[in-house]
Design an enzyme around this catalytic site. Structure first.
Site, short mmCIF file in Angstrom:
data_model
loop_
_atom_site.label_atom_id
_atom_site.label_comp_id
_atom_site.label_asym_id
_atom_site.label_seq_id
_atom_site.Cartn_x
_atom_site.Cartn_y
_atom_site.Cartn_z
N LYS A 41 -48.24 -25.15 -32.32
CA LYS A 41 -46.83 -25.47 -32.53
C LYS A 41 -46.03 -25.15 -31.27
CE LYS A 41 -48.03 -26.27 -36.79
NZ LYS A 41 -48.07 -25.30 -37.88
N ASP A 58 -46.35 -14.67 -40.53
CA ASP A 58 -46.88 -15.94 -40.06
C ASP A 58 -45.79 -16.54 -39.18
OD1 ASP A 58 -47.68 -18.52 -39.60
OD2 ASP A 58 -48.05 -19.04 -41.70
N TRP A 75 -46.55 -23.05 -46.73
CA TRP A 75 -47.48 -22.16 -46.03
C TRP A 75 -47.53 -20.79 -46.67
CZ3 TRP A 75 -50.80 -24.90 -43.81
CH2 TRP A 75 -50.47 -26.05 -43.09
C1 LIG Z 1 -49.00 -25.16 -39.10
C2 LIG Z 1 -48.81 -23.91 -39.86
C3 LIG Z 1 -49.87 -23.27 -40.51
C4 LIG Z 1 -51.27 -23.81 -40.51
O1 LIG Z 1 -51.79 -23.76 -39.24
P1 LIG Z 1 -53.30 -24.17 -38.92
O2 LIG Z 1 -53.43 -23.66 -37.53
O3 LIG Z 1 -53.38 -25.65 -39.04
O4 LIG Z 1 -54.18 -23.48 -39.90
C5 LIG Z 1 -49.61 -22.09 -41.18
N1 LIG Z 1 -48.38 -21.57 -41.21
C6 LIG Z 1 -47.33 -22.15 -40.60
C7 LIG Z 1 -45.99 -21.53 -40.68
C8 LIG Z 1 -47.52 -23.34 -39.92
O5 LIG Z 1 -46.48 -23.94 -39.31
#
Ligand SMILES: *Cc1c(COP(=O)(O)O)cnc(C)c1O
Length: 360
Positions: free
Chosen positions: A196, A172, A102
């Protein structure tokens, strides 16, 4: 069919209580004769939902007055572009820590709009640890400094935040949002895809310090400018109404359980049960350096793909599902987000022991 223990990395388990309330309110939300899915986002009912969602999140994270809470769409992936588009206001330079899939995507996207300087990387050991940071490598004039607090695929987490001085720290937090205590004041911006730990897919939560809003690059589409969402209370256009409604109930559920500190304690207990089982196993192994282990995503391996397959199939029969590792890394991964009950983790730990006895 009975509910299973779902170890998916996302979309992931939601609190059963929240799903039950959503079911009960599906046809008639609080006597208004319609579902939240069917109502105008400009009506009183939905405005109430949005306001309550923000108020609950603000209490949970102790969000200071000079920050805005935005509910956006496009997932965390959209933030990979929105962050540089909005924050590259001065030097168009940003520092990144490369901790896996990511963060690499965030780096790649930022490079479209400016310079992305990688101050540290753990790519040498397949991202199985969090690299040590050397402040001498930080750019003092960077527009922001980006980290992925929890690496969903690799199973690592920053146990300590970098000290970035006046450079806004951007996180993030998609996969550990609401799971442990953070001081929001340490960040310029936090973003998290909801699916998540906060709710269903479709909503992305952004918490941004107000002085960072309003300096977007000229090329920034209106919809990708934080200012548009901030000035219109996330309602410039139709927001992801139903997702926000579920998020609101998840926030309130966390509050009811005692808030983030209580949730963190519960998550630490859960993670310990699972890591202990893996550390005591001769067949399975947790792959991440101990001090960098995630509380949310626990990857582990066995000696062969055959054993992986057998383990996954037998676990599924026990109602322990979605345990396959990410397609890029293989093996197994148990995601144990807030909504995963302690009993689910205990059951998985016991199953690991039982499987090992039967297969060695
Ligand atoms: C799942 C995830 C993403 C991507 O998320 P989307 O909502 O599918 O764009 C980005 N960063 C992290 C750390 C993630 O776990």
């Amino acid at each position: 069919m009975a509910r299973v223990y779902n170890f998916s990395a996302g979309p992931a388990m939601l609190p059963e209580e929240v799903l039950k309330t959503a079911a009960a309110e599906m046809l008639d939300y609080k006597g208004c004769g319609m579902s939240v899915m069917e109502m105008s986002h400009r009506g009183k009912q939905f405005e109430g939902i949005l306001a309550e969602a923000k108020a609950s999140l603000k209490r949970l994270l102790n969000i200071p007055e000079d920050y805005s809470i935005l509910f956006l769409q496009g997932g965390a992936s959209m933030q990979f572009a929105m962050v540089p588009l909005n924050l590259f206001g001065k030097t168009k330079k940003a520092d990144f820590v490369d901790t896996g899939t990511w963060s690499l995507k965030a780096i790649k996207e930022a490079k479209k709009y400016g310079a992305a300087n990688v101050v540290a990387s753990s790519s040498d050991k397949k991202y199985s640890y969090i690299p040590k940071l050397d402040a001498a490598k930080f750019s003092p004039d960077a527009d922001f400094f980006h980290i992925t607090t929890n690496n969903t695929i690799e199973g690592t987490r920053f146990a300590k935040l970098p000290e970035t001085g006046n450079v806004p720290l951007v996180a993030d937090m998609s996969s550990n949002f609401l799971s442990e205590v953070y001081d929001v004041k340490k960040f310029g911006l936090i973003y998290a895809g909801a699916q998540k730990n906060a709710g269903p897919a479709g909503a992305t939560v952004v918490i941004v310090r107000n002085d960072l809003v309003g300096h977007a690059l000229d090329i920034t589409p209106t919809m990708l400018d934080y200012k548009t969402a901030a000035e219109n209370d996330s309602m410039y256009n139709t927001p992801p109404c139903y997702s926000i409604y579920i998020c609101k109930m998840v926030f309130e559920w966390v509050e009811k359980l005692g808030g983030i500190a209580a949730m963190q304690k519960r998550n630490e207990d859960k993670a310990k049960i699972l890591y202990d089982a893996l550390d005591n196993s001769k067949l399975f192994k947790a792959v991440v350096a101990k001090e960098d282990r995630s509380l949310m995503n626990v990857p582990f391996v066995s000696p062969s793909e055959e054993i992986d397959k057998k383990f996954l199939a037998e676990a599924a029969k026990e109602g322990l599902v979605q345990l396959a590792g990410h397609r890029s890394v293989g093996g197994m991964r148990a995601s144990i987000y807030n909504a995963m009950p302690v009993d689910g983790v205990k059951k998985l730990a016991a199953f690991i022991g039982k499987f090992e006895k039967e297969n060695s």
